[in-house]
Every structure is written in C-alpha cells, then in structure tokens.
Scaffold this motif. Structure first.
Motif, PDB file in Angstrom:
ATOM      1  N   ALA A 169       0.800  -1.176   0.004  1.00 42.79           N
ATOM      2  CA  ALA A 169       0.028  -0.120  -0.151  1.00 42.79           C
ATOM      3  C   ALA A 169       0.864   1.183  -0.063  1.00 42.79           C
ATOM      4  CB  ALA A 169      -1.064   0.042   1.193  1.00 42.79           C
ATOM      5  N   GLN A 170       1.857   1.127   1.066  1.00 36.33           N
ATOM      6  CA  GLN A 170       2.781   2.331   0.942  1.00 36.33           C
ATOM      7  C   GLN A 170       3.691   2.350  -0.567  1.00 36.33           C
ATOM      8  OE1 GLN A 170       5.268   3.983   4.376  1.00 36.33           O
ATOM      9  NE2 GLN A 170       6.817   2.631   3.106  1.00 36.33           N
ATOM     10  N   ALA A 171       4.079   1.414  -1.083  1.00 36.50           N
ATOM     11  CA  ALA A 171       4.583   1.595  -2.407  1.00 36.50           C
ATOM     12  C   ALA A 171       3.611   2.064  -3.566  1.00 36.50           C
ATOM     13  CB  ALA A 171       5.298  -0.052  -2.760  1.00 36.50           C
ATOM     14  N   ALA A 172       2.374   1.769  -3.141  1.00 35.67           N
ATOM     15  CA  ALA A 172       1.103   2.134  -4.349  1.00 35.67           C
ATOM     16  C   ALA A 172       1.228   3.747  -4.315  1.00 35.67           C
ATOM     17  CB  ALA A 172       0.107   1.382  -4.274  1.00 35.67           C
ATOM     18  N   ALA A 173       1.251   4.309  -3.054  1.00 31.50           N
ATOM     19  CA  ALA A 173       0.858   5.516  -2.636  1.00 31.50           C
ATOM     20  C   ALA A 173       2.048   6.556  -3.252  1.00 31.50           C
ATOM     21  CB  ALA A 173       0.712   5.748  -1.167  1.00 31.50           C
ATOM     22  N   LEU A 174       3.178   5.687  -3.104  1.00 31.84           N
ATOM     23  CA  LEU A 174       4.450   6.641  -3.400  1.00 31.84           C
ATOM     24  C   LEU A 174       4.591   6.754  -4.859  1.00 31.84           C
ATOM     25  CD1 LEU A 174       7.122   5.404  -1.036  1.00 31.84           C
ATOM     26  CD2 LEU A 174       6.148   7.634  -1.009  1.00 31.84           C
ATOM     27  N   LEU A 175       4.032   5.651  -5.702  1.00 29.27           N
ATOM     28  CA  LEU A 175       4.172   5.544  -7.040  1.00 29.27           C
ATOM     29  C   LEU A 175       3.010   6.602  -7.578  1.00 29.27           C
ATOM     30  CD1 LEU A 175       5.069   4.419  -9.603  1.00 29.27           C
ATOM     31  CD2 LEU A 175       3.400   2.546  -9.427  1.00 29.27           C
ATOM     32  N   THR A 223       2.029   9.182  -6.441  1.00 31.66           N
ATOM     33  CA  THR A 223       2.512  10.678  -6.032  1.00 31.66           C
ATOM     34  C   THR A 223       3.503  11.225  -6.966  1.00 31.66           C
ATOM     35  OG1 THR A 223       2.042  10.286  -3.613  1.00 31.66           O
ATOM     36  CG2 THR A 223       3.638  12.002  -4.320  1.00 31.66           C
ATOM     37  N   LYS A 224       4.512  10.074  -7.253  1.00 34.39           N
ATOM     38  CA  LYS A 224       5.305  10.309  -8.353  1.00 34.39           C
ATOM     39  C   LYS A 224       4.636  10.458  -9.703  1.00 34.39           C
ATOM     40  CE  LYS A 224       9.387   7.851  -6.265  1.00 34.39           C
ATOM     41  NZ  LYS A 224      10.294   6.837  -6.468  1.00 34.39           N
ATOM     42  N   VAL A 225       3.740   9.843  -9.985  1.00 30.77           N
ATOM     43  CA  VAL A 225       2.993   9.850 -11.518  1.00 30.77           C
ATOM     44  C   VAL A 225       2.246  11.273 -11.281  1.00 30.77           C
ATOM     45  CG1 VAL A 225       1.165   9.197 -12.734  1.00 30.77           C
ATOM     46  CG2 VAL A 225       2.653   7.755 -11.704  1.00 30.77           C
ATOM     47  N   ASP A 268       3.004  14.051  -9.778  1.00 25.18           N
ATOM     48  CA  ASP A 268       3.979  15.098  -9.864  1.00 25.18           C
ATOM     49  C   ASP A 268       4.514  15.283 -11.312  1.00 25.18           C
ATOM     50  OD1 ASP A 268       3.791  15.623  -7.361  1.00 25.18           O
ATOM     51  OD2 ASP A 268       5.611  14.517  -6.501  1.00 25.18           O
ATOM     52  N   ALA A 269       4.761  14.186 -11.884  1.00 25.28           N
ATOM     53  CA  ALA A 269       5.244  14.076 -13.184  1.00 25.28           C
ATOM     54  C   ALA A 269       4.056  14.755 -14.285  1.00 25.28           C
ATOM     55  CB  ALA A 269       5.774  12.727 -13.818  1.00 25.28           C
ATOM     56  N   ARG A 270       3.024  14.781 -13.940  1.00 26.40           N
ATOM     57  CA  ARG A 270       1.953  15.039 -15.070  1.00 26.40           C
ATOM     58  C   ARG A 270       2.000  16.720 -14.633  1.00 26.40           C
ATOM     59  NH1 ARG A 270      -2.641  10.613 -14.061  1.00 26.40           N
ATOM     60  NH2 ARG A 270      -1.680   8.860 -15.366  1.00 26.40           N
ATOM     61  N   GLN A 271       2.410  17.321 -13.652  1.00 25.92           N
ATOM     62  CA  GLN A 271       2.293  18.595 -13.466  1.00 25.92           C
ATOM     63  C   GLN A 271       3.227  19.490 -13.952  1.00 25.92           C
ATOM     64  OE1 GLN A 271       2.453  19.000  -9.089  1.00 25.92           O
ATOM     65  NE2 GLN A 271       0.364  18.350  -8.652  1.00 25.92           N
TER      66      GLN A 271
END
Length: 411
Positions: free
Chosen positions: A396-402, A404-406, A408-411
């Motif tokens: 669950a933590q890994a999915a949440a971090l991923l 967030t990164k996605v 951020d990349a779209r912004q």
C-alpha cells in the motif's frame, strides 16, 4: 529551499501578522523581525551563561523568531517559556486566516486529542515511571532515572531476576510485568519497593509493552531494556554495556550470547571473542546465504533487546495490539533505524547466557505438554499474520508513493 521568516505569539498574547492586499506583511511587522532575531541571539548567549529567562517582546505584540520549513501551511517546533528556569516544547502550525479587511497569519498550537479546551502551556503530554513521594516540595523530589529496565517475570524465577536487577545501577528505573499475579512477595528484595509492578495473569511480554510502555510514558529514558527473565548475567554490567553502545552509535542492540552456558537461535547473536561488538555474521553460512539480509545483519532477537527512546517509539507503533507473542518483530526492527547494518548490533564485550524457560506453557490446559503446543501454535500463527500485514502495508505504501510520483510528473 530558502528558510522563511516566521513569527509566533507569546504564551501571554496570541499575536497576528497582518498582510496587505498583495499578500505582503506590513512594514511595521517586518521591521520588528530583525530586532526580534537579534534579541533572540543575545538571549541565547545570555542563556548559555546564566540559564533560561523570559522572552523579550517587540512593538505592541509579543513575538519570537524561529526556523521553520514548509509551504503555505508550515509546521514548526519551538520553546515556550513556563517560568524562570524551565521551558516546554510545543507544536504549532502556521495558518492563514481570512479577515474582512485583511488576512492574518497566526500560530495555532496543535494539542493532543481531548485537550483542546486547555491552554497549551498547561498540557503535560509526557510522563515517566519514576515513583514520587506524597509529601515535600515536588521540585525537591529525586529526578527521573536516565534509563529503564523492564522484565516480564514469574515469582519462581525470583533468584535470577534479583541477580539481573543487581547488574543495573541506580541510574535505572525498574518495571516488572507479573504474569503470575504475585507482586507483594517481591518486597523481600529492597529494590522491589522502588520498582513499578504491573500484574496481569498469563500475558506475554509484548502484550504488556504495548499497553504500558507508550512512547509518551517512557519518553525521559535514553535507553530502554526490554528483557526476558531467564538470562544469565554473570558476565554483564549495564553501565559498561551502555558505554559501548554509545561509543558505536547503536540504536538497537543486545548483549552477545554465551553458548557455552546457554542456548542460541541465530548465529549472529552468538558472542565473539576479542571484539567489542559485531553487526553481521562471519559469512554466507547456514541460514545466511546473503549477509545483507535478516537475520544475518541488522538483527537482534526479541529476547533481550535494548532500544534508544527514538527506536522504541518506532517499535511500539509496530507492535500489533492483538498479536501478543511478538514473533516477527525482531525480523523487522531494521525498519526503525536509518542504517540497519550500522545502527543495530551485538555487544560482545558484555554478554549473557540464555537459559530457555517456557513459562506460559500451562495456560488453558491442565496437561502442560498439550498446553505448550497450543501456545507455540498460536505464536507461530501470529508470526504468519504479522508477515501478511506487513506485506500488505508495504504494498500500500509503495502504491501511494508511485501515485504521488505519477501525479508530480504530470504537473
């Protein structure tokens, strides 16, 4: 990231900082900040020489200058004076509050749940396990000890427990968890009259620890020993042990095991000759095909761990309320330090022997052997449950971090 200039109100006056229409602080307030900073610097120097004293104020509002990090809402940590000789750490959040004519920045101190009605400076969020007298001036009571020793005990092991306690100096507060309900009998030992006694029949060490060792309760103690009762301590001295732990920067540790006098479960915990400490196995033998994996490095057992208060805070939160045996905790202590292979270790120069005793085996069944099997079966089942919960939590933590990164990349 540049450090923003932040101000907060004194305990006596909840001040605010007005902004103009462009969102810029007014000139008078900004003029006050450098002076407040200079005063704080002078006060810090005075405090180093003369001890703490009352904060100075600036203009019509009382301000202090401090550091902070963050963006529009910024968490800060600061000291609020409580008197001439004491200070209390408080948490606060910088909040933008709209007004009919302007906007104001105020510090809203965060409070523990249930204490919202109280003024911040009266909230006592931490405690300890040090006994206090019922008479005299509280300021003249003996101070809380530096360290804490916790033992889970039965009266049948009183001789070994007594020998263990005598290896710990007066710098330790002592707490006993009694799984057999016998407490007053321990008063035959003088040290017992100054110890904390917690009695709950037929419970395991980690059941007690979760309920009676909350981080806010053990906060004053620099090091916390959470030990079993069946350790041979003839070659152990607690103060010498801590000197070594501090020297090597160990956050989580245990004494080495003398297998000539007792048992061992993992090779890494066996005491070595000629060294103060070790942190890994000698090589990829037996269970250790990879020296960088548990239990080959970054590993101590649940039998006799020693924690800094910071590490214990993390471990306490990892203990599951319903999993009483604690199996699997030691395989995950590494999560509670920054560098497991450097901050977790075995102390060889101060060592013990593990005299295995199955003390809770008779619960639930008159036939001891049958009961032992049932207790061990539950412990093993709990181990599986704990691993499953950790695996789900990690995913669950890994999915949440991923995610967030996605984002951020779209912004």
């Amino acid at each position: 990231m540049p450090q923003p200039l932040l101000v907060w109100p004194s305990a006596a006056s909840p001040g605010t900082l007005a902004l103009d229409e462009a969102g810029v602080p007014d000139t008078a307030a900004l003029d006050c900040l450098p002076r407040a900073q200079e005063r704080d610097e002078r006060e810090m120097e005075q405090e180093r020489k003369n001890g703490p004293h009352r904060k100075l104020t600036c203009a019509s509002s009382a301000w202090s200058f401090g550091d902070a990090i963050g963006n529009s809402t910024i968490g800060i940590r600061f000291l609020a004076a409580l008197g001439n000789n004491s200070a209390s750490t408080m948490e606060g959040t910088l909040t933008l509050i709209p007004n009919t004519t302007s906007e104001k920045i105020v510090i809203v101190p965060s409070k523990p749940k249930g204490s919202e009605r109280l003024p911040p400076n009266i909230i006592a969020g931490e405690s300890d396990l040090h006994l206090r007298r019922l008479w005299g001036n509280p300021r003249e009571d003996s101070p809380t000890r530096k360290y804490l020793l916790v033992l889970t005990v039965g009266y049948s092991e009183k001789a070994n427990v007594n020998a263990t306690v005598h290896k710990f100096s007066d710098n330790f507060d002592v707490m006993l968890f009694h799984y057999d309900g016998r407490t007053t009998e321990w008063d035959e030992f003088e040290w017992s009259k100054q110890a904390i006694h917690v009695s709950a029949r037929k419970q395991a060490k980690w059941w007690y620890a979760k309920r009676f060792m909350h981080p806010n309760i053990v906060a004053p103690y620099e090091y916390i020993f959470v030990w079993d009762q069946d350790l041979g301590v003839e070659t152990f001295e607690a103060e010498e042990y801590l000197k070594i732990v501090k020297k090597h920067g160990l956050e989580i540790s245990q004494p080495g095991l003398d297998i000539t006098r007792g048992a061992k479960t993992y090779d890494i915990n066996v005491r070595r000759n000629g060294t103060e400490i070790h942190k890994t196995t000698l090589g990829p033998t037996g269970k250790c095909t990879d020296v960088h994996q548990r239990p080959c490095s970054g590993f101590v057992e649940v039998m006799a761990p020693v924690f800094t208060r910071e590490a214990w805070t993390c471990v306490w939160h990892m203990i599951q309320n319903d999993l009483v045996h604690g199996w699997g905790l030691d395989w995950n202590f590494w999560r509670c330090v920054d560098e497991p292979e450097e901050q977790i270790g075995i102390v060889d120069a101060q060592y013990v022997a593990h005299h295995i005793g199955f003390t809770l085996g008779s619960q639930g069944n008159s036939r001891v052997e049958d009961s032992r099997g049932k207790v061990r079966a539950r412990a093993s089942h709990e181990f599986g449950m704990f691993k499953f919960r950790l695996s789900k939590a990690d995913m669950a933590q890994a999915a949440a971090l991923l995610a967030t990164k996605v984002a951020d990349a779209r912004q």
